[in-house]
Design a protein around this motif. Structure first.
Motif, PDB file in Angstrom:
ATOM      1  N   ARG A 279       6.616 -11.349 -59.504  1.00  0.00           N
ATOM      2  CA  ARG A 279       5.900 -10.341 -59.364  1.00  0.00           C
ATOM      3  C   ARG A 279       6.308  -9.479 -58.144  1.00  0.00           C
ATOM      4  O   ARG A 279       5.837  -8.924 -57.254  1.00  0.00           O
ATOM      5  N   GLY A 280       7.023 -10.917 -56.376  1.00  0.00           N
ATOM      6  CA  GLY A 280       7.477 -10.918 -55.583  1.00  0.00           C
ATOM      7  C   GLY A 280       8.467  -9.771 -56.090  1.00  0.00           C
ATOM      8  O   GLY A 280       8.512  -8.988 -54.749  1.00  0.00           O
ATOM      9  N   THR A 281       8.802 -10.116 -56.310  1.00  0.00           N
ATOM     10  CA  THR A 281      10.367  -9.179 -56.250  1.00  0.00           C
ATOM     11  C   THR A 281      10.531  -7.702 -56.455  1.00  0.00           C
ATOM     12  O   THR A 281      10.860  -6.712 -56.481  1.00  0.00           O
ATOM     13  N   ILE A 282       9.216  -7.803 -57.583  1.00  0.00           N
ATOM     14  CA  ILE A 282       8.899  -6.171 -58.004  1.00  0.00           C
ATOM     15  C   ILE A 282       8.601  -5.852 -56.740  1.00  0.00           C
ATOM     16  O   ILE A 282       8.718  -4.246 -56.593  1.00  0.00           O
ATOM     17  N   PHE A 283       7.086  -6.144 -55.872  1.00  0.00           N
ATOM     18  CA  PHE A 283       6.402  -5.766 -54.778  1.00  0.00           C
ATOM     19  C   PHE A 283       7.658  -5.499 -53.854  1.00  0.00           C
ATOM     20  O   PHE A 283       7.248  -4.026 -53.485  1.00  0.00           O
ATOM     21  N   GLY A 284       8.594  -6.308 -53.710  1.00  0.00           N
ATOM     22  CA  GLY A 284       9.561  -6.029 -52.992  1.00  0.00           C
ATOM     23  C   GLY A 284      10.357  -5.122 -52.834  1.00  0.00           C
ATOM     24  O   GLY A 284      11.229  -3.315 -52.494  1.00  0.00           O
ATOM     25  N   ALA A 285      10.738  -4.556 -53.964  1.00  0.00           N
ATOM     26  CA  ALA A 285      11.534  -3.677 -54.818  1.00  0.00           C
ATOM     27  C   ALA A 285      10.674  -1.813 -54.553  1.00  0.00           C
ATOM     28  O   ALA A 285      11.345  -1.042 -54.203  1.00  0.00           O
ATOM     29  N   TYR A 286       9.060  -1.738 -54.839  1.00  0.00           N
ATOM     30  CA  TYR A 286       8.751  -0.961 -53.902  1.00  0.00           C
ATOM     31  C   TYR A 286       8.786  -0.541 -52.600  1.00  0.00           C
ATOM     32  O   TYR A 286       8.943   0.470 -52.337  1.00  0.00           O
ATOM     33  N   LEU A 287       8.349  -1.908 -51.805  1.00  0.00           N
ATOM     34  CA  LEU A 287       8.500  -1.707 -50.104  1.00  0.00           C
ATOM     35  C   LEU A 287      10.607  -0.957 -49.860  1.00  0.00           C
ATOM     36  O   LEU A 287      10.317  -0.147 -49.158  1.00  0.00           O
ATOM     37  N   LYS A 288      11.140  -1.496 -51.057  1.00  0.00           N
ATOM     38  CA  LYS A 288      12.631  -1.675 -50.782  1.00  0.00           C
ATOM     39  C   LYS A 288      13.024  -0.026 -50.779  1.00  0.00           C
ATOM     40  O   LYS A 288      14.255   0.958 -50.543  1.00  0.00           O
ATOM     41  N   LEU A 289      12.162   0.869 -51.744  1.00  0.00           N
ATOM     42  CA  LEU A 289      12.120   2.582 -51.708  1.00  0.00           C
ATOM     43  C   LEU A 289      11.987   3.712 -50.349  1.00  0.00           C
ATOM     44  O   LEU A 289      12.686   4.474 -50.350  1.00  0.00           O
TER      45      LEU A 289
END
Length: 565
Positions: A279-289
């Motif tokens: 879930r940390g990577t999913i949150f990070g993926a959102y931020l990386k957009l």
């Protein structure tokens, strides 16, 4: 900078000190506590740290400058949220089961000790000479521009800003370890996002809106094939960013960086469990957009303002051309009112400090775990923490000593450093990809994949220095030897792609003629070797909402490519 700005900066620093003092009072009695924060990080801290670690000087100067000079070309590397999903969905289960602290340690478990040593050496050298050096050098330049101070107390303000940035960041990294990196990121990330969003909004307001930016930038051609600054997909004959090369090269570099580099993966390893890490990577993926809109687009806004006003960006006194790398600090200096400018400075501080803190902690982990503890396994856990702190100090000193070199050949070296990731990535990516996907990959196969990648990479960088720096030849001019054509003239993105193919071939061929590890030794580390209990634990770690959010991220990425096609 006015009084209100300094008050905002002071409040930010007080909040930072409060978090660091709290972290320092936590128990850090062993390497896992110090380097992985006790493995109790939540998804918010992991995602925020992934994003904050990634955002550094290459965004504040490089990405904004790229937007001002070539438009959307570099967006391929920044719209990489989908690549972080690979880390969460594919690699997290294997990394979690391995119970390692560093990526080289994982390679030893999968291949052999030699592979661990090779990756450790490559990572440490590249961190000090590229990531630390570039961040510190660019940080000094940013603050010199934003504060508008040339000298202070008779000293060049560049040195005060650069060394001060390193020392302050080093102090909380040394004493706080990974917990200080994680929890300061929770403070720094929203400030960075808010500050950059204000720049975007005020920049568009000053220019006259989004449509005006698109109108001005779409009228500027960037090559002889009719592509403009707003085109993400450019002619395959483009010397710098051919569309196929950009897609391949950004994927290879992105895979290495997001899925295998200690700098990023260490944040995921600190998670409480597989669920929190994913879930940390999913949150990070959102931020990386977001960086495309928070840094690259403002660079294009600065360019459009310069085109419209004729004198927005500073001019190079030698050539008379606009200094595009000054795009972001110029927007800060010229557009922001009192108080808001202080907030933006806090955002810049947050970006540089979080990136540096992650570098220092990751470098210390590599040295302590992969060298010191490996050869002295019976060392007292508390002493291991002290060795990690001492290693951080050494990394800091090396970074400071490298600053004069960066400054004396700054622009030239900075350009060469852009190629480093493209030649480091393929060999490492091949070793990890085959190691996790193919249980027949042998220890010698993985090791020679790394060695071949390193050798080709060094030849490529050497050719860049010789033909470009010493001989002064223009890249892509042709008419030279086979060595020049292959290792200097050939487009860097296509070179990166073919290099990955070569390294994969080396791993496969060597593996076919050598003995693999017994399956019992790699159980749970490769597809097809997981136990029913391990597979059940992984399945229990995600639900439909994790899938839905991942699909949303992929959809946003596809929509972005469609809009800027």
């Amino acid at each position: 900078m006015q009084t209100l700005d300094w008050i905002v900066i002071a409040l930010f620093c007080l909040a930072l000190i409060g978090i660091i003092v709290w972290v320092m009072r936590q128990k850090q009695g062993n390497a896992e506590d110090y380097f992985l924060g006790g493995k109790d990080a939540t998804w918010i801290a992991i995602g925020a740290s992934i994003f904050a670690s990634n955002i550094g000087s290459e965004h504040l100067i490089g990405l904004a400058g790229s937007g001002a000079s070539s438009g959307m070309a570099m967006a391929h590397w920044e719209i990489q949220g989908w690549m972080i999903l690979l880390l969460g969905w594919v690699f997290v289960p294997f990394y979690t089961r391995s119970m390692v602290i560093t990526m080289p340690e994982f390679l030893e478990r999968r291949y052999n000790g030699a592979s661990r040593t090779i990756l450790s050496v490559i990572s440490l050298i590249s961190y000090v000479l590229t990531k630390v050096a570039v961040t510190v050098y660019a940080g000094g330049l940013v603050f010199q521009q934003v504060f508008g101070i040339d000298t202070l107390w008779g000293i060049d303000f560049f040195w005060i800003a650069a060394v001060g940035l390193v020392v302050i960041t080093a102090l909380y990294t040394i004493f706080g370890g990974m917990k200080s990196v994680l929890y300061t990121s929770v403070l720094q990330t929203p400030i960075l996002l808010l500050g950059s969003l204000i720049i975007l909004v005020l920049g568009l307001k000053e220019l006259g809106g989004w449509d005006e930016m698109m109108r001005i930038c779409s009228a500027v051609e960037v090559n002889e094939y009719g592509d403009t600054m707003t085109n993400l997909i450019r002619s395959n004959s483009d010397n710098q960013y051919p569309w196929l090369g950009a897609l391949i090269g950004s994927a290879v570099i992105g895979f290495w960086y997001w899925c295998t580099d200690q700098f990023i993966v260490q944040r995921v390893l600190s998670g409480k469990n597989e669920k929190e890490s994913r879930r940390g990577t999913i949150f990070g993926a959102y931020l990386k957009l977001l960086p495309v809109f928070l840094f690259l687009i403002p660079g294009m806004i600065a360019f459009a303002l310069h085109q419209k006003m004729g004198s927005f960006l500073p001019l190079d006194p030698t050539t008379g051309n606009a200094i595009t790398d000054a795009a972001f600090p110029t927007l800060v200096a010229k557009l922001l009112p009192a108080g808001v400018k202080g907030l933006i400075v806090c955002g810049i501080l947050a970006a540089l400090m979080s990136s540096l803190a992650s570098l220092f902690n990751s470098s210390a982990a590599l040295f302590t775990i992969d060298f010191y503890q490996r050869f002295r396994p019976k060392t007292d856990p508390k002493k291991v923490v002290k060795i990690g702190q001492a290693a951080t100090i050494v990394i800091v000193v090396l970074g400071i000593l490298w600053i004069p070199v960066m400054r004396s050949v700054g622009d030239v070296l900075y350009l060469y450093l852009q190629d480093v990731q493209s030649v480091l990535a393929p060999g490492i990516a091949a070793a990890f990809l085959m190691g996790i996907c193919w249980k027949r990959a042998t220890p010698l196969g993985g090791m020679w994949g790394l060695i071949s990648g390193l050798a080709i990479g060094l030849i490529r960088l050497g050719a860049k220095v010789y033909y470009g720096g010493i001989c002064g030849l223009e890249q892509g001019a042709g008419g030279g030897s086979l060595m020049q054509t292959l290792f200097y003239d050939y487009n860097w993105l296509f070179f990166c792609g073919w290099m990955l193919v070569f390294c994969l071939a080396v791993v496969i061929l060597v593996s076919l003629f050598t003995t693999p590890k017994p399956e019992a030794e790699i159980q749970g580390l490769v597809f097809g070797t997981s136990t029913p209990e391990q597979r059940a634990a992984t399945r229990a770690s995600w639900n439909k909402w994790d899938v839905i959010h991942s699909i949303i991220i992929l959809g946003i990425t596809a929509a972005f490519y469609y809009y800027f096609w």
